[in-house]
Write a protein that holds these residues in place. Structure first.
Motif, mmCIF file in Angstrom:
data_model
loop_
_atom_site.group_PDB
_atom_site.id
_atom_site.type_symbol
_atom_site.label_atom_id
_atom_site.label_comp_id
_atom_site.label_asym_id
_atom_site.label_seq_id
_atom_site.Cartn_x
_atom_site.Cartn_y
_atom_site.Cartn_z
ATOM 1 N N LEU A 175 4.432 3.284 8.756
ATOM 2 C CA LEU A 175 3.965 3.062 10.118
ATOM 3 C C LEU A 175 4.742 1.965 10.839
ATOM 4 O O LEU A 175 4.882 2.000 12.066
ATOM 5 C CB LEU A 175 2.474 2.723 10.105
ATOM 6 N N ALA A 176 5.252 0.981 10.113
ATOM 7 C CA ALA A 176 5.964 -0.127 10.765
ATOM 8 C C ALA A 176 7.176 0.360 11.547
ATOM 9 O O ALA A 176 7.573 -0.269 12.538
ATOM 10 C CB ALA A 176 6.391 -1.160 9.724
ATOM 11 N N THR A 177 7.762 1.475 11.132
ATOM 12 C CA THR A 177 8.933 1.979 11.853
ATOM 13 C C THR A 177 8.574 2.462 13.255
ATOM 14 O O THR A 177 9.461 2.625 14.098
ATOM 15 C CB THR A 177 9.604 3.118 11.075
ATOM 16 N N ALA A 178 7.275 2.677 13.529
ATOM 17 C CA ALA A 178 6.864 3.082 14.876
ATOM 18 C C ALA A 178 7.073 1.960 15.885
ATOM 19 O O ALA A 178 7.131 2.210 17.084
ATOM 20 C CB ALA A 178 5.394 3.513 14.875
ATOM 21 N N PHE A 179 7.188 0.717 15.403
ATOM 22 C CA PHE A 179 7.457 -0.409 16.290
ATOM 23 C C PHE A 179 8.948 -0.558 16.587
ATOM 24 O O PHE A 179 9.327 -1.405 17.387
ATOM 25 C CB PHE A 179 6.964 -1.713 15.650
ATOM 26 N N PRO A 181 13.020 0.905 17.475
ATOM 27 C CA PRO A 181 13.742 1.971 18.171
ATOM 28 C C PRO A 181 14.206 3.023 17.169
ATOM 29 O O PRO A 181 14.094 2.827 15.950
ATOM 30 C CB PRO A 181 14.913 1.235 18.822
ATOM 31 N N PRO A 182 14.749 4.148 17.646
ATOM 32 C CA PRO A 182 15.175 5.200 16.711
ATOM 33 C C PRO A 182 16.148 4.716 15.644
ATOM 34 O O PRO A 182 16.110 5.184 14.512
ATOM 35 C CB PRO A 182 15.819 6.244 17.628
ATOM 36 N N GLU A 183 17.042 3.786 15.974
ATOM 37 C CA GLU A 183 17.958 3.191 15.005
ATOM 38 C C GLU A 183 17.726 1.685 14.977
ATOM 39 O O GLU A 183 17.645 1.044 16.032
ATOM 40 C CB GLU A 183 19.415 3.506 15.365
ATOM 41 N N PHE A 184 17.611 1.124 13.788
ATOM 42 C CA PHE A 184 17.263 -0.280 13.657
ATOM 43 C C PHE A 184 17.879 -0.847 12.390
ATOM 44 O O PHE A 184 18.308 -0.104 11.496
ATOM 45 C CB PHE A 184 15.736 -0.457 13.618
ATOM 46 N N THR A 185 17.909 -2.155 12.304
ATOM 47 C CA THR A 185 18.414 -2.824 11.110
ATOM 48 C C THR A 185 17.240 -3.216 10.217
ATOM 49 O O THR A 185 16.089 -3.246 10.648
ATOM 50 C CB THR A 185 19.210 -4.089 11.477
ATOM 51 N N VAL A 186 17.557 -3.547 8.963
ATOM 52 C CA VAL A 186 16.512 -4.015 8.054
ATOM 53 C C VAL A 186 15.926 -5.325 8.572
ATOM 54 O O VAL A 186 14.718 -5.568 8.459
ATOM 55 C CB VAL A 186 17.069 -4.182 6.626
ATOM 56 N N GLY A 187 16.755 -6.173 9.156
ATOM 57 C CA GLY A 187 16.263 -7.423 9.711
ATOM 58 C C GLY A 187 15.273 -7.195 10.844
ATOM 59 O O GLY A 187 14.265 -7.912 10.961
ATOM 60 N N GLU A 188 15.534 -6.217 11.691
ATOM 61 C CA GLU A 188 14.602 -5.910 12.783
ATOM 62 C C GLU A 188 13.284 -5.375 12.237
ATOM 63 O O GLU A 188 12.212 -5.704 12.746
ATOM 64 C CB GLU A 188 15.253 -4.922 13.743
ATOM 65 N N LEU A 189 13.361 -4.552 11.206
ATOM 66 C CA LEU A 189 12.139 -4.038 10.592
ATOM 67 C C LEU A 189 11.358 -5.176 9.926
ATOM 68 O O LEU A 189 10.119 -5.218 10.016
ATOM 69 C CB LEU A 189 12.487 -2.966 9.561
ATOM 70 N N ARG A 190 12.072 -6.094 9.287
ATOM 71 C CA ARG A 190 11.381 -7.233 8.661
ATOM 72 C C ARG A 190 10.654 -8.070 9.702
ATOM 73 O O ARG A 190 9.524 -8.522 9.469
ATOM 74 C CB ARG A 190 12.392 -8.105 7.897
ATOM 75 N N ARG A 191 11.257 -8.260 10.864
ATOM 76 C CA ARG A 191 10.588 -9.036 11.905
ATOM 77 C C ARG A 191 9.346 -8.332 12.430
ATOM 78 O O ARG A 191 8.412 -8.978 12.905
ATOM 79 C CB ARG A 191 11.581 -9.363 13.022
#
Length: 252
Positions: A175-179, A181-191
């Motif tokens: 679910l966190a990937t819903a926050f 954009p379509p392409e993201f970095t691991v750092g952006e997902l961690r934030r």
């Protein structure tokens, strides 16, 4: 005995939306200032009455589009721009929750990437993104030095339930990937995880976890320097919907 509809008092059904996004590294919710009674001038969650010709999902999607301009994300189109995750949250039916009449609300949770300033619609006089801690605060002052009053109706409980749903589901789902954009970095997902949980995470352990779970993240083949420093690898959400083992929320 034959069924007599007049023997039962009428009541209305509404949909209320807990719309969450991450802005400036903080978990924020969409709030609207009510322009009409009851609770005129108070902040509330967006929502409205279900129309006679629509079901609950259609009503929630309509309200979401009216308040944010977002359409509901289609799982069959993984790289969809400007789409939001939408799911039913819970039903709230206290007989006294609305002073106008008996109103049952079916709340929905919506998640989307960082969104532009919202527009007020319907009976709302203003709309804004606000940190969830501020909206759930009782008394005191918010970030903009504005006195904080409790949310209208039972919306503080609905918001708290929606936030806890998001916090718990990102432990074991994608679910966190819903926050993001379509392409993201691991750092952006961690934030995203840090903003939703309100804690700092070890970058190396997080990278190992999310990239080591089969099907959770899929490399796009591209890189970006939008975070500064060396180019970072870009990913998109994969087909896996569950994290096994789960990423447990740190205790705070």
């Amino acid at each position: 005995m034959p069924y007599d509809p007049s023997a039962f008092p009428p009541f209305a059904v509404t949909v209320d939306l807990v719309v969450l996004t991450v802005r400036r590294h903080a978990l924020c919710a969409l709030a609207v200032r009510r322009g009409e009674p009851p609770f005129q001038g108070r902040w509330a969650l967006p929502g409205g009455f279900v129309r006679a010709d629509e079901d609950l999902a259609q009503a929630a999607a309509r309200e979401l589009a009216e308040e944010t301009g977002l359409r509901v994300h289609d799982p069959a189109v993984p790289a969809q721009d400007n789409g939001a995750h939408l799911e039913q949250l819970a039903t709230y039916g206290d007989p006294k929750r609305d002073p106008r009449m008996r109103v049952v609300s079916v709340a929905h949770l919506a998640l989307a990437p960082d969104l532009p300033p919202p527009r007020a619609g319907g009976d709302a006089s203003n709309a804004r993104w606000a940190p969830v801690e501020e909206l759930l605060q009782q008394g005191g002052y918010g970030r903009e030095a504005e006195p904080v009053a409790p949310l209208a109706f039972d919306h503080a409980q609905i918001l708290a339930d929606g936030v806890e749903r998001a916090r718990s589901k990102i432990e074991y789902s994608s679910l966190a990937t819903a926050f993001c954009p379509p392409e993201f970095t691991v750092g952006e997902l961690r934030r995203v995880y840090e903003a939703v949980w309100g804690v700092a995470l070890d970058p190396r352990n997080f990278h190992r976890k999310v990239t080591g779970t089969p099907g959770f993240l899929v490399p796009t083949g591209g890189t970006t320097t939008r975070q500064g420093g060396r180019p970072a690898q870009l990913f998109r959400a994969g087909g896996a919907t569950l994290l096994n083992p789960p990423m447990l929320r740190p205790e705070v």
